[in-house]
Scaffold this motif. Structure first.
Motif, PDB file in Angstrom:
ATOM      1  N   UNK A 123       0.819  -1.215   0.000  1.00 51.05           N
ATOM      2  CA  UNK A 123       0.000   0.000   0.000  1.00 51.05           C
ATOM      3  C   UNK A 123       0.850   1.261   0.000  1.00 51.05           C
ATOM      4  N   UNK A 124       0.392   2.253  -0.732  1.00 48.49           N
ATOM      5  CA  UNK A 124       1.030   3.564  -0.764  1.00 48.49           C
ATOM      6  C   UNK A 124      -0.044   4.628  -0.847  1.00 48.49           C
ATOM      7  N   UNK A 125       0.007   5.603   0.049  1.00 43.89           N
ATOM      8  CA  UNK A 125      -0.937   6.711   0.024  1.00 43.89           C
ATOM      9  C   UNK A 125      -0.612   7.625  -1.157  1.00 43.89           C
ATOM     10  N   UNK A 126      -1.563   7.778  -2.070  1.00 45.91           N
ATOM     11  CA  UNK A 126      -1.388   8.658  -3.216  1.00 45.91           C
ATOM     12  C   UNK A 126      -2.537   9.662  -3.216  1.00 45.91           C
ATOM     13  N   UNK A 127      -2.200  10.920  -2.964  1.00 45.91           N
ATOM     14  CA  UNK A 127      -3.211  11.970  -2.954  1.00 45.91           C
ATOM     15  C   UNK A 127      -3.411  12.482  -4.379  1.00 45.91           C
ATOM     16  N   UNK A 128      -4.668  12.589  -4.797  1.00 42.42           N
ATOM     17  CA  UNK A 128      -4.974  12.873  -6.198  1.00 42.42           C
ATOM     18  C   UNK A 128      -5.965  14.014  -6.322  1.00 42.42           C
ATOM     19  N   UNK A 129      -5.658  14.944  -7.217  1.00 44.01           N
ATOM     20  CA  UNK A 129      -6.614  15.977  -7.618  1.00 44.01           C
ATOM     21  C   UNK A 129      -6.320  16.320  -9.071  1.00 44.01           C
ATOM     22  N   UNK A 130      -7.120  15.773  -9.972  1.00 45.30           N
ATOM     23  CA  UNK A 130      -6.877  15.900 -11.409  1.00 45.30           C
ATOM     24  C   UNK A 130      -5.467  15.389 -11.729  1.00 45.30           C
ATOM     25  N   UNK A 131      -4.597  16.257 -12.260  1.00 46.12           N
ATOM     26  CA  UNK A 131      -3.259  15.813 -12.655  1.00 46.12           C
ATOM     27  C   UNK A 131      -2.210  15.982 -11.557  1.00 46.12           C
ATOM     28  N   UNK A 132      -2.636  16.453 -10.402  1.00 49.66           N
ATOM     29  CA  UNK A 132      -1.727  16.550  -9.264  1.00 49.66           C
ATOM     30  C   UNK A 132      -1.829  15.265  -8.449  1.00 49.66           C
ATOM     31  N   UNK A 133      -0.701  14.555  -8.351  1.00 48.55           N
ATOM     32  CA  UNK A 133      -0.662  13.301  -7.593  1.00 48.55           C
ATOM     33  C   UNK A 133       0.567  13.325  -6.702  1.00 48.55           C
ATOM     34  N   UNK A 134       0.352  13.134  -5.421  1.00 49.72           N
ATOM     35  CA  UNK A 134       1.444  13.191  -4.454  1.00 49.72           C
ATOM     36  C   UNK A 134       1.476  11.900  -3.648  1.00 49.72           C
TER      37      UNK A 134
ATOM     38  N   UNK B  79       1.200   2.222 -10.705  1.00 57.49           N
ATOM     39  CA  UNK B  79      -0.134   2.786 -10.531  1.00 57.49           C
ATOM     40  C   UNK B  79      -0.451   3.801 -11.616  1.00 57.49           C
ATOM     41  N   UNK B  80       0.507   4.633 -11.969  1.00 56.47           N
ATOM     42  CA  UNK B  80       0.276   5.626 -13.014  1.00 56.47           C
ATOM     43  C   UNK B  80      -0.040   4.953 -14.349  1.00 56.47           C
ATOM     44  N   UNK B  81       0.600   3.813 -14.600  1.00 56.38           N
ATOM     45  CA  UNK B  81       0.369   3.092 -15.852  1.00 56.38           C
ATOM     46  C   UNK B  81      -0.984   2.396 -15.857  1.00 56.38           C
TER      47      UNK B  81
ATOM     48  N   UNK C 119       5.151  19.659 -14.222  1.00 56.16           N
ATOM     49  CA  UNK C 119       5.950  18.982 -15.235  1.00 56.16           C
ATOM     50  C   UNK C 119       6.003  17.468 -15.034  1.00 56.16           C
ATOM     51  N   UNK C 120       5.352  16.976 -13.975  1.00 53.05           N
ATOM     52  CA  UNK C 120       5.460  15.556 -13.636  1.00 53.05           C
ATOM     53  C   UNK C 120       4.077  14.944 -13.431  1.00 53.05           C
ATOM     54  N   UNK C 121       4.011  13.644 -13.648  1.00 53.54           N
ATOM     55  CA  UNK C 121       2.756  12.918 -13.469  1.00 53.54           C
ATOM     56  C   UNK C 121       2.503  12.567 -12.012  1.00 53.54           C
ATOM     57  N   UNK C 122       3.560  12.545 -11.211  1.00 57.86           N
ATOM     58  CA  UNK C 122       3.427  12.310  -9.773  1.00 57.86           C
ATOM     59  C   UNK C 122       4.647  12.873  -9.067  1.00 57.86           C
ATOM     60  N   UNK C 123       4.439  13.243  -7.816  1.00 52.47           N
ATOM     61  CA  UNK C 123       5.512  13.733  -6.953  1.00 52.47           C
ATOM     62  C   UNK C 123       5.575  12.830  -5.732  1.00 52.47           C
ATOM     63  N   UNK C 124       6.777  12.423  -5.349  1.00 56.55           N
ATOM     64  CA  UNK C 124       6.932  11.591  -4.160  1.00 56.55           C
ATOM     65  C   UNK C 124       7.652  12.396  -3.086  1.00 56.55           C
TER      66      UNK C 124
END
Length: 347
Positions: free
Chosen positions: A152-163, A194-196, A260-265
């Motif tokens: 499991x990994x917490x991924x916060x999502x709002x449209x194209x912002x994913x953290x 997950x992004x894929x 500029x990125x699809x996700x930020x960690x």
């Protein structure tokens, strides 16, 4: 075969009954158009939710069921998980109410595992009053990680912002000790996968934030970036994953660099969630990536201060339902593509 939208069964755990969970759930499905997108199953008690509905002057019909095979598509199903009456005292932190929150969540998770529901959306809980000898987890994610397959990994999502987060519910003083090459590799791969499969991004770009101010300033303020993060990121990049960083966290979001990125960690909880909620509060979704089943949640808590007043904004919960449906559909498409690759024409 792709399921028809209304046939996607969305299981919903009720959360803390003294909070705003019941309100945001009922407000979401008061809009009849939601039933064209999915069929909800709320794990609670139909008499209790009818009381909440009347108290909030909401107009919607609830369909009580006693078995999950009684679910009726196109209706708001309430699975009667308990028969007894429950005293609701809005805004109070109550251990007994915490027990009902756990009962709902555990039953919904079991239904998810057994395929009785397609996805799970969890209403907010109080992390303090859910603790017991039988349930010793800091929150939803940790329990799901135990019960389901994957990491499991917490991924916060709002449209194209994913953290996403390298570490989540641990004290700040312990973050550096938890950062290892194995952890970083695992979390980055979880986000990439997950992004894929969940967001249909074929070649995602991922940014990683540094742990220390200014990424350590060459070791003056810490060396985790130079000793650990940079070498691991370089190694992962050379294997084909488009991962970049580490980036100084202080200006990364304010400058718009995240776009500029699809996700930020982020390396720890508040490093990622403070900017995320600043940019997205009220519309963000907490998605548990990395598991074989789908779970989402609104990006807020129980909001005891406004519970029972009819003031709760249900937008984040509605977005959580939307995202769960979208990810479910994306995974089906991904599986079909993966299992049926295009044949190469023979010359």
């Amino acid at each position: 075969m792709m399921k028809k939208a209304e046939n996607i069964v969305v299981g919903i755990s009720i959360g803390d009954l003294n909070g705003i969970g019941s309100e945001i759930i009922l407000k979401t499905f008061e809009d009849a158009r939601m039933l064209e997108l999915c069929t909800p199953v709320i794990f609670a008690n139909v008499k209790l939710l009818s009381f909440v509905k009347r108290n909030l002057n909401l107009t919607l019909s609830l369909h009580g069921i006693d078995k999950l095979d009684q679910v009726v598509l196109g209706k708001i199903n309430v699975f009667n998980l308990w028969k007894e009456g429950v005293d609701i005292n809005y805004g109070e932190n109550d251990q007994k109410i915490g027990e009902y929150a756990v009962k709902s969540f555990v039953a919904a998770t079991t239904a998810l595992k057994e395929g009785d529901i397609d996805v799970l959306v969890t209403a907010p809980i109080n992390k303090y009053n859910i603790q017991s000898d039988d349930f010793k987890f800091p929150g939803h994610t940790d329990y799901l990680n135990q019960e389901l397959e994957g990491d499991a990994l917490m991924l916060m999502v709002n449209d194209n912002l994913r953290v996403g987060l390298l570490t989540d519910h641990i004290p700040i003083s312990e973050v550096a000790a938890h950062l290892t090459e194995e952890l970083i590799v695992k979390k980055i791969e979880t986000v990439r996968k997950s992004l894929v499969q969940d967001f249909s991004i074929n070649k995602p770009k991922i940014a990683v934030l540094g742990l220390n101010p200014h990424c350590g300033d060459g070791g003056v303020i810490g060396n985790e970036e130079d000793v650990l993060l940079k070498p691991v990121i370089k190694k992962i990049f050379e294997k084909g994953t488009l991962v970049f960083g580490p980036f100084p966290a202080d200006g990364f979001f304010g400058s718009g660099q995240y776009e500029n990125y699809d996700a930020v960690i982020a390396t720890y909880h508040d490093q990622g969630l403070v900017p995320f909620k600043t940019l997205s509060f009220g519309g963000g979704v907490n998605f548990t990536a990395g598991l074989n089943k789908i779970r989402t949640s609104p990006d807020h808590g129980t909001a005891f201060d406004i519970a029972g007043k009819g003031e709760a904004d249900y937008n984040s919960f509605k977005e959580a339902v939307y995202l769960a449906i979208d990810v479910f559909s994306s995974r089906i498409q991904y599986q079909e593509i993966s299992q049926k690759p295009l044949r190469v024409r023979e010359k």
